[in-house]
Write a protein that holds these residues in place. Structure first.
Motif, PDB file in Angstrom:
ATOM      1  N   ILE A  13      39.698  36.204  40.700  1.00 40.50           N
ATOM      2  CA  ILE A  13      39.485  37.074  39.399  1.00 40.50           C
ATOM      3  C   ILE A  13      37.982  37.704  39.541  1.00 40.50           C
ATOM      4  O   ILE A  13      37.581  38.650  39.569  1.00 40.50           O
ATOM      5  CB  ILE A  13      39.864  36.488  38.157  1.00 40.50           C
ATOM      6  CG1 ILE A  13      41.535  36.394  38.207  1.00 40.50           C
ATOM      7  CG2 ILE A  13      39.516  37.345  37.041  1.00 40.50           C
ATOM      8  CD1 ILE A  13      41.702  35.409  36.822  1.00 40.50           C
ATOM      9  N   ILE A  23      42.076  30.561  41.578  1.00 43.65           N
ATOM     10  CA  ILE A  23      42.288  31.532  40.617  1.00 43.65           C
ATOM     11  C   ILE A  23      41.108  32.062  39.981  1.00 43.65           C
ATOM     12  O   ILE A  23      40.868  33.645  39.938  1.00 43.65           O
ATOM     13  CB  ILE A  23      43.411  31.286  39.466  1.00 43.65           C
ATOM     14  CG1 ILE A  23      44.747  30.975  40.301  1.00 43.65           C
ATOM     15  CG2 ILE A  23      43.529  32.589  38.563  1.00 43.65           C
ATOM     16  CD1 ILE A  23      45.636  30.313  39.287  1.00 43.65           C
ATOM     17  N   PHE A  77      46.515  40.380  39.303  1.00 42.93           N
ATOM     18  CA  PHE A  77      46.497  38.993  39.434  1.00 42.93           C
ATOM     19  C   PHE A  77      46.911  38.198  37.889  1.00 42.93           C
ATOM     20  O   PHE A  77      46.695  37.297  37.618  1.00 42.93           O
ATOM     21  CB  PHE A  77      45.114  38.287  39.456  1.00 42.93           C
ATOM     22  CG  PHE A  77      44.576  39.035  40.737  1.00 42.93           C
ATOM     23  CD1 PHE A  77      45.227  38.653  41.980  1.00 42.93           C
ATOM     24  CD2 PHE A  77      43.502  39.287  41.102  1.00 42.93           C
ATOM     25  CE1 PHE A  77      44.592  38.955  43.364  1.00 42.93           C
ATOM     26  CE2 PHE A  77      42.736  39.755  42.094  1.00 42.93           C
ATOM     27  CZ  PHE A  77      43.850  39.582  43.302  1.00 42.93           C
TER      28      PHE A  77
END
Length: 322
Positions: free
Chosen positions: A277, A273, A137
């Motif tokens: 993560i 996001i 990522f």
């Protein structure tokens, strides 16, 4: 095969001690070690000399020139068939040289690179930084990945080149700012075979706090533009991602301050996001604390790289300043 391990060193006596301790444990014994002190104020001569008898080790001092030219100093004095470069903040698994020797015996490469990972002894912050630098990522996901984007470029924390490469291509022509990638591209352009040895892993400490990590990644962003000045074709769309991400965060913040509705979309993307993560790192590291720190590490990595990239892109590409 006889390996020459070359380690540039600058003001890190404790790190070289830990690295040499791991080299003592190598199961493959046909190698020498060259430690080159690059103008350090705090030298490690006594520490390195304490390993004489346990290792075939030589210690050198020279004026400060940076890591690239310091490695060249080692190349010039190495006796090996194959030169291996490590950063001083690495720990080397006991079977590393055996893995490399077996791999080169079955599938010879003129130059190789290997991946890095987090050692069990690392702090949670170091493990989070390691996750960020190898995560799918972030831009770190292309490092040491069999399915990386484009041509594989070994990185100098874990890199090997044959004596034939050194004799034909020479060494590093820049000492900082992407010197390893420039060298890899030049080696490949001369027709040498470069590849990844996926099992030749090292444990790379990198930085111990996020301020140091920010400075390092800011430097990496600038280095990408330096490589562009040598090889314009090597600037890919993926290299713009951290800059785009940084601008996205900046505009999302501005839109929030202005009270614009579009900020809600930006907030949703940022939250997505963060969760991505967090849960991926938690799954990889089996630790909620490391997962939380991984969010900070990933955002630090992307924004620092993005700022450095934009800074030198504006200065050196748009305005063509040195």
């Amino acid at each position: 095969m006889f390996f020459s391990i070359i380690i540039p060193l600058y003001n890190r006596p404790q790190e070289i001690k830990e690295l040499l301790e791991t080299l003592v444990l190598q199961t493959y014994r046909n190698f020498e070690v060259l430690v080159i002190e690059d103008g350090s104020v705090h030298d490690a001569e006594a520490i390195v000399n304490s390993f004489v008898g346990q290792l075939d080790v030589r210690y050198f001092k020279k004026a400060n020139e940076g890591q690239g030219f310091t490695r060249n100093f080692g190349f010039e004095r190495a006796r090996g068939d194959y030169f291996i470069i490590f950063d001083s903040d690495c720990l080397i698994p006991a079977d590393y040289l055996q893995i490399v020797n077996n791999s080169l015996t079955t599938n010879y490469l003129d130059a190789y690179g290997g991946p890095d990972g987090a050692h069990a002894s690392f702090t949670p912050t170091q493990k989070a930084i390691s996750y960020s630098m190898t995560s799918p990522f972030t831009t770190g996901g292309i490092r040491g990945n069999k399915k990386g984007i484009g041509q594989f470029h070994p990185r100098s924390f874990n890199m090997g080149v044959s004596r034939q490469v050194w004799e034909k291509a020479g060494g590093f022509i820049i000492t900082r700012l992407g010197e390893d990638i420039e060298y890899s591209i030049r080696i490949h352009s001369m027709g040498f075979k470069i590849g990844l040895i996926p099992d030749a892993i090292v444990y790379h400490k990198r930085r111990t706090n996020f301020v140091q990590f920010f400075k390092q990644l800011h430097f990496f962003g600038r280095a990408r533009i330096n490589i562009y000045k040598f090889f314009p074709q090597e600037l890919k769309a993926v290299h713009f991602f951290p800059a785009a991400f940084t601008l996205f965060l900046l505009f999302t913040l501005i839109f929030n301050l202005l009270g614009w509705q579009i900020a809600k979309l930006g907030n949703f993307i940022v939250l997505f996001i963060i969760l991505l993560i967090f849960f991926h790192s938690w799954w990889k590291n089996k630790s909620a604390k490391i997962a939380f720190l991984s969010i900070i590490a990933a955002f630090t990595q992307l924004t620092a790289y993005g700022i450095g990239f934009m800074q030198d892109f504006w200065k050196r590409v748009i305005f063509n300043r040195s």
